[in-house]
Scaffold this motif. Structure first.
Motif, PDB file in Angstrom:
ATOM      1  N   ALA A 194      51.153  48.439  47.927  1.00  0.00           N
ATOM      2  CA  ALA A 194      49.753  48.555  47.518  1.00  0.00           C
ATOM      3  C   ALA A 194      48.997  47.271  47.809  1.00  0.00           C
ATOM      4  N   THR A 230      37.181  35.331  50.104  1.00  0.00           N
ATOM      5  CA  THR A 230      38.422  35.269  50.880  1.00  0.00           C
ATOM      6  C   THR A 230      38.797  36.657  51.394  1.00  0.00           C
ATOM      7  N   LYS A 231      38.684  37.649  50.510  1.00  0.00           N
ATOM      8  CA  LYS A 231      39.028  39.016  50.921  1.00  0.00           C
ATOM      9  C   LYS A 231      38.134  39.481  52.069  1.00  0.00           C
ATOM     10  N   LEU A 232      36.843  39.182  51.950  1.00  0.00           N
ATOM     11  CA  LEU A 232      35.873  39.661  52.943  1.00  0.00           C
ATOM     12  C   LEU A 232      36.116  39.020  54.297  1.00  0.00           C
ATOM     13  N   ARG A 233      36.285  37.700  54.304  1.00  0.00           N
ATOM     14  CA  ARG A 233      36.385  37.000  55.592  1.00  0.00           C
ATOM     15  C   ARG A 233      37.748  37.169  56.251  1.00  0.00           C
ATOM     16  N   SER A 234      38.756  37.591  55.467  1.00  0.00           N
ATOM     17  CA  SER A 234      40.106  37.646  56.027  1.00  0.00           C
ATOM     18  C   SER A 234      40.450  38.988  56.660  1.00  0.00           C
ATOM     19  N   LEU A 235      39.473  39.877  56.755  1.00  0.00           N
ATOM     20  CA  LEU A 235      39.743  41.157  57.424  1.00  0.00           C
ATOM     21  C   LEU A 235      39.019  41.213  58.762  1.00  0.00           C
ATOM     22  N   ARG A 236      39.747  41.615  59.781  1.00  0.00           N
ATOM     23  CA  ARG A 236      39.122  41.718  61.097  1.00  0.00           C
ATOM     24  C   ARG A 236      38.018  42.759  61.101  1.00  0.00           C
ATOM     25  N   ARG A 239      45.368  41.941  55.991  1.00  0.00           N
ATOM     26  CA  ARG A 239      45.311  40.521  55.669  1.00  0.00           C
ATOM     27  C   ARG A 239      46.641  39.836  55.950  1.00  0.00           C
ATOM     28  N   GLN A 248      42.748  32.679  43.751  1.00  0.00           N
ATOM     29  CA  GLN A 248      41.382  32.249  43.442  1.00  0.00           C
ATOM     30  C   GLN A 248      40.785  33.032  42.276  1.00  0.00           C
ATOM     31  N   GLY A 263      38.301  50.438  50.930  1.00  0.00           N
ATOM     32  CA  GLY A 263      39.530  49.879  51.485  1.00  0.00           C
ATOM     33  C   GLY A 263      40.507  49.496  50.385  1.00  0.00           C
ATOM     34  N   THR A 281      44.237  51.485  50.271  1.00  0.00           N
ATOM     35  CA  THR A 281      45.494  50.755  50.395  1.00  0.00           C
ATOM     36  C   THR A 281      46.229  50.588  49.071  1.00  0.00           C
ATOM     37  N   ALA A 320      43.507  35.061  47.875  1.00  0.00           N
ATOM     38  CA  ALA A 320      42.464  35.819  47.172  1.00  0.00           C
ATOM     39  C   ALA A 320      42.880  36.079  45.721  1.00  0.00           C
ATOM     40  N   ARG A 344      34.804  33.647  44.656  1.00  0.00           N
ATOM     41  CA  ARG A 344      35.612  32.936  45.669  1.00  0.00           C
ATOM     42  C   ARG A 344      36.697  33.858  46.209  1.00  0.00           C
ATOM     43  N   SER A 345      37.329  34.583  45.306  1.00  0.00           N
ATOM     44  CA  SER A 345      38.380  35.506  45.706  1.00  0.00           C
ATOM     45  C   SER A 345      37.829  36.598  46.636  1.00  0.00           C
ATOM     46  N   MET A 405      45.277  48.399  47.015  1.00  0.00           N
ATOM     47  CA  MET A 405      44.975  47.006  46.659  1.00  0.00           C
ATOM     48  C   MET A 405      44.189  46.932  45.354  1.00  0.00           C
ATOM     49  N   ILE A 406      43.447  47.999  45.047  1.00  0.00           N
ATOM     50  CA  ILE A 406      42.621  48.009  43.839  1.00  0.00           C
ATOM     51  C   ILE A 406      43.462  47.696  42.603  1.00  0.00           C
ATOM     52  N   ASP A 461      35.185  32.379  40.015  1.00  0.00           N
ATOM     53  CA  ASP A 461      36.547  32.636  40.498  1.00  0.00           C
ATOM     54  C   ASP A 461      36.597  33.931  41.290  1.00  0.00           C
ATOM     55  N   VAL A 462      35.996  34.954  40.698  1.00  0.00           N
ATOM     56  CA  VAL A 462      36.018  36.267  41.344  1.00  0.00           C
ATOM     57  C   VAL A 462      35.265  36.222  42.665  1.00  0.00           C
ATOM     58  N   ASN A 478      46.436  34.761  53.092  1.00  0.00           N
ATOM     59  CA  ASN A 478      45.096  35.123  52.594  1.00  0.00           C
ATOM     60  C   ASN A 478      45.156  36.099  51.434  1.00  0.00           C
TER      61      ASN A 478
END
Lengths: 296, 253
Positions: free
Chosen positions: A85, B10-16, A90, A101, B80, B84, A98, B6-7, B86-87, B3-4, A94
């Motif tokens: 999950a 990172t999530k946004l910029r790290s995906l192609r 990424r 952070q 997304g 995945t 995330a 910044r996190s 990830m949520i 904090d959120v 990274n």
């Protein structure tokens, strides 16, 4: 100080009750196994502990407060529910950054946990291409980010190869040796026998047992006396109890001394007279046999 | 919240997919604007004069598509996570669901705003460069031009947030993208079929009909005033986002 405490925890999905009135406490500083057949409600319970699913009734608290009220929860409790999950696009670094952070943890923690699970070499690779074993390590790295006192693992060895299983097992024991509270679910009793100090057993969403591993085995009626004799049929006739198993007799409800006394009086020679401890597996099977959701 | 944010950055910029979607939006806006400008230049008879309204309309010809690209990215930012799984990791790290969603929305909106404004200005200046060959161009200082071009940037960002809001409500990528297209491209056209005064009001206030007024040097006379229209578009976004928020709080992750 208790670490996780559930009180009357209940979860219903429409007509189905996944978890029903579950009350238990996970004590700090030991490995507690959370056991039950597939579909017993283990994952649902874990999701409720982590505030992902809302209980239909009852409550569960971590260190005295509901999970949603923890400011930086990863510093208190780390969890691995489903290693896959994650967003596969990424890189491992990274992904962990995330998460770090979001809980105000420094980027240096990412390098530390990558190192401790042995993923430093692949930190830049996209995690979509990771094997299950690597994903599992990544999930454990994420759980360790906040250096939490409590760790929660849902079926951590499922689908792993023997190397991966050994690694997870060793890692969990190491975490417990560091004084952390480990709460780990499994449907495999044999797995628990290797790692757990205490057991919470559920079936069909209800609590079956909450006991130490030793007591759990002791409570089982599956212990028996194994009797072998060249004149086995006569021994069986004499004792009137027990069942014949190819080359031996299994007697339950009698102590070896009673059996020995009786056979000695009858002049029957014995080749073997042994009390056989029930295995954890047998004790578990006995307890959960009524709770299997699907029986074959 | 910091904090959120910044996190989430990172999530946004790290995906192609983020980078590619933004690049696609930029190229589409600038490229199509230049192409249509070139067409206008080739077809112009000698001595033809262009209006500022036309020059800006040509520059922003791809705005509806750019807006869809932005909205798609907005959808992906949240869907997304659901696709995945990830949520569950995200909400474990940030169990305060409002903080999670709004942190995400703020970071994405800032990024979309920067890219949207850069894209709108680039589309304007490149196409004006092409139009200037036959003197069909206008200047950023001409009346209402700055408002329209800046408005296009704002519209792109708002559309991104529109997508994010629908994504949080619908959670499935294809469903949310279809909803974006239906609500901003298909239905706005169909509302004009509604009869009478009610039909008129619905048409005026419907998503892109309202929002695009800000991007025109000469807004449609039958429509709302530029800033009023944009405000109405933002209300659409806010209402959908509030519905998404309510569901995020209630639903199991």
């Amino acid at each position: 100080m208790t670490s996780i405490k559930a009180t009357g925890l209940t979860k219903r999905y429409g007509q189905t009750t996944a978890v029903s009135g579950l009350s238990f406490t996970v004590e700090p500083g030991q490995v507690t196994g959370f056991l039950g057949p597939n579909g017993a409600g283990k994952s649902t319970t874990m999701r409720m502990i982590l505030g992902l699913d809302h209980p239909s009734g009852g409550s569960v608290v971590v260190d005295g407060v509901p999970y949603q009220q923890l400011k930086h929860p990863l510093r208190k409790i780390g969890a691995l529910l489903d290693a896959k999950a994650v967003h596969g696009g990424r890189s491992a670094r990274n992904h962990l950054l995330a998460i770090a952070q979001s809980n105000g943890l420094p980027a240096s923690r990412v390098e530390q946990v990558l190192e401790s699970v042995g993923l430093s070499q692949v930190a830049k690779r996209r995690i979509g291409g990771f094997s299950l074993g690597m994903s599992q390590r990544l999930g454990i790295a994420a759980a360790l980010l906040g250096d939490p006192e409590i760790l929660l693992f849902d079926e951590p060895v499922n689908g792993l190869d023997p190397d991966g299983i050994l690694w997870i097992r060793t890692f969990m024991r190491k975490l417990a040796a560091e004084g952390r509270t480990v709460f780990v679910s499994s449907h495999l009793m044999s797995e628990m026998a290797q790692t757990a100090d205490h057991l919470i057993v559920i079936g069909k969403g209800e609590l079956i047992a909450d006991t130490s591993v030793a007591d759990f085995i002791g409570s089982s009626s599956q212990g028996f006396v194994k009797v072998r004799s060249p004149r086995l049929a006569e021994v069986a006739q004499l004792l009137q109890v027990g069942e014949l198993h190819h080359d031996h007799l299994r007697v339950t409800g009698m102590q070896p001394l009673e059996i020995g006394t009786l056979t000695a009086r009858a002049g029957l020679p014995l080749e073997e007279l042994t009390f056989v401890q029930p295995t954890l597996e047998a004790a578990y099977m006995e307890l959960t046999k009524d709770s299997l959701e699907y029986t074959s | 919240m910091i904090d959120v944010m910044r996190s989430e950055w990172t999530k946004l910029r790290s995906l192609r997919s983020t980078v590619w979607t933004l690049v696609a939006a930029f190229l589409m806006m600038v490229g199509l604007g230049a192409l249509i400008a070139w067409g206008a230049v080739s077809n112009a008879s000698a001595g033809a004069t262009g209006s500022a309204a036309q020059a800006v309309m040509i520059a922003l010809v791809a705005l509806p598509f750019g807006a869809i690209a932005m909205a798609t990215l907005g959808v992906l930012v949240i869907s997304g996570e659901y696709r995945t799984g990830m949520i569950r990791t995200s909400l474990q790290a940030v169990p305060q669901r409002l903080t999670f969603l709004y942190g995400k929305a703020v970071v994405f909106t800032i990024a979309a705003l920067v890219v949207g404004l850069v894209t709108a200005y680039a589309a304007f200046f490149v196409s004006q460069g092409v139009l200037s060959i036959k003197d069909l161009h206008t200047s950023i200082t001409a009346p209402e031009v700055l408002r329209a071009v800046t408005g296009a940037g704002l519209y792109l960002a708002a559309s991104g947030l529109f997508g994010l809001a629908l994504g949080s409500l619908i959670r499935h990528t294809p469903g949310a993208i279809v909803a974006v297209i239906t609500l901003t491209l298909v239905l706005p056209q169909l509302t004009s079929l509604l009869p009478g005064r009610v039909g008129e009001i619905v048409t005026q206030h419907f998503t892109s009909n309202a929002g695009l007024q800000l991007t025109m040097v000469e807004p449609r006379a039958a429509g709302l005033a530029p800033w009023t229209g944009f405000a109405v578009y933002l209300i659409w976004v806010a209402v959908i986002l509030l519905a998404g928020t309510a569901l995020l709080r209630r639903r199991d992750a």
